[in-house]
Design an enzyme around this catalytic site. Sequence first.
Site, PDB file in Angstrom:
ATOM      1  N   ASP A  28       0.819  -1.211   0.000  1.00  0.00           N
ATOM      2  CA  ASP A  28       0.000   0.000   0.000  1.00  0.00           C
ATOM      3  C   ASP A  28       0.858   1.268   0.000  1.00  0.00           C
ATOM      4  OD1 ASP A  28      -2.453   1.310  -0.019  1.00  0.00           O
ATOM      5  OD2 ASP A  28      -2.509   1.491   2.165  1.00  0.00           O
TER       6      ASP A  28
ATOM      7  N   ASN B   1     -10.881  -2.829  -5.305  1.00  0.00           N
ATOM      8  CA  ASN B   1     -10.151  -1.899  -6.190  1.00  0.00           C
ATOM      9  C   ASN B   1     -10.818  -1.732  -7.557  1.00  0.00           C
ATOM     10  OD1 ASN B   1      -6.823  -2.842  -4.970  1.00  0.00           O
ATOM     11  ND2 ASN B   1      -8.158  -1.179  -4.311  1.00  0.00           N
TER      12      ASN B   1
HETATM   13  C1  IPE Z   1      -5.345  -2.752  -0.127  1.00  0.00           C
HETATM   14  O1  IPE Z   1      -5.058  -1.407  -0.298  1.00  0.00           O
HETATM   15  C2  IPE Z   1      -5.374  -3.449  -1.453  1.00  0.00           C
HETATM   16  C3  IPE Z   1      -4.068  -3.659  -2.081  1.00  0.00           C
HETATM   17  C4  IPE Z   1      -2.911  -3.343  -1.573  1.00  0.00           C
HETATM   18  C5  IPE Z   1      -4.108  -4.295  -3.378  1.00  0.00           C
HETATM   19  P1  IPE Z   1      -6.212  -0.316  -0.490  1.00  0.00           P
HETATM   20  O2  IPE Z   1      -5.531   0.983  -0.500  1.00  0.00           O
HETATM   21  O3  IPE Z   1      -7.033  -0.663  -1.669  1.00  0.00           O
HETATM   22  O4  IPE Z   1      -7.085  -0.538   0.808  1.00  0.00           O
HETATM   23  P2  IPE Z   1      -7.856   0.522   1.694  1.00  0.00           P
HETATM   24  O5  IPE Z   1      -8.756   1.265   0.757  1.00  0.00           O
HETATM   25  O6  IPE Z   1      -6.818   1.398   2.293  1.00  0.00           O
HETATM   26  O7  IPE Z   1      -8.578  -0.292   2.721  1.00  0.00           O
HETATM   27  C1  IPE Z   2      -1.670   0.240  -3.307  1.00  0.00           C
HETATM   28  O1  IPE Z   2      -1.495   1.604  -3.341  1.00  0.00           O
HETATM   29  C2  IPE Z   2      -1.856  -0.342  -4.684  1.00  0.00           C
HETATM   30  C3  IPE Z   2      -3.212  -0.823  -4.949  1.00  0.00           C
HETATM   31  C4  IPE Z   2      -4.187  -0.782  -4.097  1.00  0.00           C
HETATM   32  C5  IPE Z   2      -3.459  -1.381  -6.243  1.00  0.00           C
HETATM   33  P1  IPE Z   2      -2.706   2.632  -3.324  1.00  0.00           P
HETATM   34  O2  IPE Z   2      -3.081   2.905  -4.736  1.00  0.00           O
HETATM   35  O3  IPE Z   2      -3.786   2.145  -2.460  1.00  0.00           O
HETATM   36  O4  IPE Z   2      -1.993   3.894  -2.709  1.00  0.00           O
HETATM   37  P2  IPE Z   2      -2.552   4.877  -1.602  1.00  0.00           P
HETATM   38  O5  IPE Z   2      -2.989   4.054  -0.444  1.00  0.00           O
HETATM   39  O6  IPE Z   2      -3.685   5.632  -2.227  1.00  0.00           O
HETATM   40  O7  IPE Z   2      -1.382   5.740  -1.276  1.00  0.00           O
HETATM   41 MG    MG Z   3      -4.171   2.387  -0.460  1.00  0.00          MG
END
Ligand code: IPE
Ligand code: IPE
Ligand code: MG
Length: 237
Positions: free
Chosen positions: A18, A66
């Site tokens: 993340d 996602n």
């Molecule tokens: C979790 O991260 C999913 C992945 C790393 C693929 P998200 O950024 O999507 O999760 P939330 O929204 O913080 O719970």
């Molecule tokens: C994790 O990074 C990757 C995926 C969930 C695919 P994020 O896209 O959630 O990045 P933040 O949490 O918005 O920084």
């Molecule tokens: Mg995230």
Amino acid sequence: MTWALARDLPHHVGIIMDGNGRWATLRGEQREAGHKAGSAAVRRVVRAARRLGIGALTLYAFSEQNWGRPGGEVDALMGLLEEFLRSERGEILENGIRLVGIGDLSRLPEHVRHALDPLARDSEANRGMTLALALSYGAREEIAEVARKLALDAKEGRLDPRQIDANVIAARMPSLSVGEPDLILRTGGEQRLSNFLLYGAANAELVFSEKLWPDFDEADLFEAIHVYQQRMKSQVP
Ligand code: IPE
Ligand code: IPE
Ligand code: MG
């Protein structure tokens, strides 16, 4: 440093990767740039885990939830996923890595399946390390899928419902085919599981890193494993 990590190595490590979006925003760039840098971090960490001798690495690359992100971002993520699978194919096969996809793979675009399916097939017999990519994955959805299959088996007389226990459920979970996760690591500073490996997480050690995923490197992985090992040492037998 590596030798010191050999004892009490976690067999199965799950990573919630993340922080890509924030990494890009901090640099005044589009979120997609963060995902691209995140993809490079995946390469680094897979190599480091393989060198270390970890048995299985499950990477949360794209959650069921996602799909709700803007179309352009989803497309960019799918493009990077395909690129990763194509560019890493040679190294994965050479290093004896078995690649599996877990999640609702039927929702993935065809161009991703065209890269994923042959690699999964061609690496199936490899025993070096299992790299499980959680794609279109949600732990609640996985549990629901197992429940549905158990109910069908019971209905059609293949299974006695009285035999269903926690082990029967675990045995049917794709995310646990490599064993329960010993360590679940989340980068990016948030401290939640976001629908990752919920059933398998029952006894896992949870480690949270403030580092944003694109900045995560080999030394950070070693540090997380070190934290895990310290916890193992202090556990009452
Ligand atoms: C979790 O991260 C999913 C992945 C790393 C693929 P998200 O950024 O999507 O999760 P939330 O929204 O913080 O719970
Ligand atoms: C994790 O990074 C990757 C995926 C969930 C695919 P994020 O896209 O959630 O990045 P933040 O949490 O918005 O920084
Ligand atoms: Mg995230």
